[in-house]
Design a protein around this motif. Structure first.
Motif, PDB file in Angstrom:
ATOM      1  N   ARG A 204      -1.493   6.536  -6.783  1.00  0.00           N
ATOM      2  CA  ARG A 204      -2.720   6.801  -6.038  1.00  0.00           C
ATOM      3  C   ARG A 204      -2.430   7.740  -4.868  1.00  0.00           C
ATOM      4  O   ARG A 204      -3.213   8.643  -4.562  1.00  0.00           O
ATOM      5  N   ASP A 234      -7.646   1.241  -6.397  1.00  0.00           N
ATOM      6  CA  ASP A 234      -7.347   0.960  -5.001  1.00  0.00           C
ATOM      7  C   ASP A 234      -7.970   1.981  -4.056  1.00  0.00           C
ATOM      8  O   ASP A 234      -7.798   1.897  -2.843  1.00  0.00           O
ATOM      9  N   THR A 256      -7.185  -4.700   3.496  1.00  0.00           N
ATOM     10  CA  THR A 256      -7.428  -4.552   2.054  1.00  0.00           C
ATOM     11  C   THR A 256      -6.273  -5.053   1.203  1.00  0.00           C
ATOM     12  O   THR A 256      -6.411  -5.141  -0.023  1.00  0.00           O
ATOM     13  N   SER A 257      -5.154  -5.400   1.826  1.00  0.00           N
ATOM     14  CA  SER A 257      -3.968  -5.777   1.039  1.00  0.00           C
ATOM     15  C   SER A 257      -4.223  -7.021   0.191  1.00  0.00           C
ATOM     16  O   SER A 257      -3.581  -7.212  -0.852  1.00  0.00           O
ATOM     17  N   TYR A 259      -6.577  -7.479  -1.626  1.00  0.00           N
ATOM     18  CA  TYR A 259      -7.248  -7.065  -2.864  1.00  0.00           C
ATOM     19  C   TYR A 259      -6.503  -5.931  -3.564  1.00  0.00           C
ATOM     20  O   TYR A 259      -7.115  -5.087  -4.215  1.00  0.00           O
ATOM     21  N   ASN A 260      -5.187  -5.916  -3.426  1.00  0.00           N
ATOM     22  CA  ASN A 260      -4.372  -4.895  -4.073  1.00  0.00           C
ATOM     23  C   ASN A 260      -4.687  -4.824  -5.568  1.00  0.00           C
ATOM     24  O   ASN A 260      -4.748  -5.842  -6.254  1.00  0.00           O
ATOM     25  N   TYR A 262      -7.511  -3.663  -6.821  1.00  0.00           N
ATOM     26  CA  TYR A 262      -8.962  -3.547  -7.061  1.00  0.00           C
ATOM     27  C   TYR A 262      -9.738  -3.417  -5.744  1.00  0.00           C
ATOM     28  O   TYR A 262     -10.868  -3.857  -5.642  1.00  0.00           O
ATOM     29  N   ARG A 263      -9.125  -2.774  -4.764  1.00  0.00           N
ATOM     30  CA  ARG A 263      -9.797  -2.576  -3.474  1.00  0.00           C
ATOM     31  C   ARG A 263     -11.141  -1.876  -3.637  1.00  0.00           C
ATOM     32  O   ARG A 263     -12.109  -2.179  -2.943  1.00  0.00           O
TER      33      ARG A 263
END
Length: 283
Positions: A204, A234, A256-257, A259-260, A262-263
């Motif tokens: 990414r 992400d 946001t970590s 939801y690593n 699928y942020r």
């Protein structure tokens, strides 16, 4: 989810996390319309599709079973378990409400070049105006396809060549100062200097750096392309609505970590719920 082939197309019964109105108003796609109550029509990957809601949770996809599996199954990301993603927000009161309100949102797996140009157009704009600009661009520079059933035809999204070679026509599409950015991006893709298919396969961070190096592409546009065109889930675009949510509910800081991987899905729930609440809620 059950899938049944019928004479009119393919019926999906009880698909999890699937609501066409929520998907097409979530700010990720601009070539879908509700043409009459509970009937939607859109174009993706040069293919026209009509979808009809038959009852509370059954949809008719008016295409062959082969086309459904070869194109639309992947396009609507039916392989992904969105219910698991929604369960992961447990303990966050704002997101718990957001995933209920936006229960049917999915991240569409869209054409990367179309997403690049579309989100360049989206800068400092709004959903209705973006839709108008994109449709005009398609009508002026995209190929016209006759409908094989004798109904109205449709326009394809312009190719990189069409956009790279027609700056005057682009300028007439109401895109304002963004016309130069569109031409530059199209030329980079046309010459191979920017390989969007390759950016799907790299990290990414590497894909982000390549996108942000383009003239007129900032962090928000790059993250939108990552998320909606390159399937880097992400990507976490921050626009006006997301900023309002972060400021009001997270003091401007959102980790946001948690939801690593699928942020970007979480971002869509935030965006959709924020717009649903309306501007007055954030005053």
């Amino acid at each position: 989810m059950q899938i049944l082939e019928v004479a009119e197309g393919v019926i999906l019964s009880r698909p999890d996390s699937f609501n066409m109105n929520q998907i097409i108003t979530s700010g990720q796609c601009f070539r879908w319309d509700e043409i009459r109550t509970n009937v939607w029509k859109g174009v993706a990957f040069d293919t026209l599709l009509e979808i009809e809601l038959l009852d509370d949770n059954s949809y008719l996809f008016k295409c062959t079973k082969e086309t459904f599996y070869s194109l639309w199954y992947d396009y609507f990301d039916f392989e992904r378990d969105y219910e698991q993603i929604k369960r992961s927000v447990s303990g966050d009161s704002f997101l718990e409400k957001a995933v209920v309100v936006g229960d049917g949102i999915r991240i569409l797996r869209q054409d990367p070049f179309e997403m690049l140009i579309t989100f360049i157009i989206s800068q400092c704009s709004n959903i209705p105006k973006i839709k108008t600009n994109v449709n005009i661009l398609c009508q002026k520079l995209g190929a016209y396809v006759e409908d094989k059933h004798g109904k109205d035809g449709y326009y394809l999204f312009p190719t990189p060549k069409a956009l790279a070679e027609n700056p005057e026509l682009i300028a007439s599409c109401g895109v304002g100062y963004r016309d130069k950015y569109i031409v530059n991006a199209a030329r980079k893709v046309l010459t191979g200097e920017l390989n969007l298919d390759h950016l799907r396969t790299v990290s990414r961070e590497e894909a982000f750096d390549a996108l942000i190096s383009l003239y007129g592409v900032g962090r928000k546009v790059a993250n939108c392309v990552l998320l909606f065109g390159l399937q880097h889930l992400d990507g976490f675009p921050i626009d006006l609505w997301i900023k309002k949510v972060l400021d009001k509910h997270y003091q401007g800081l959102f980790d946001t970590s948690r939801y690593n991987g699928y942020r970007g899905v979480i971002q869509q729930y935030m965006f959709y719920y924020g717009r649903t609440l309306g501007a007055s809620y954030f005053e």
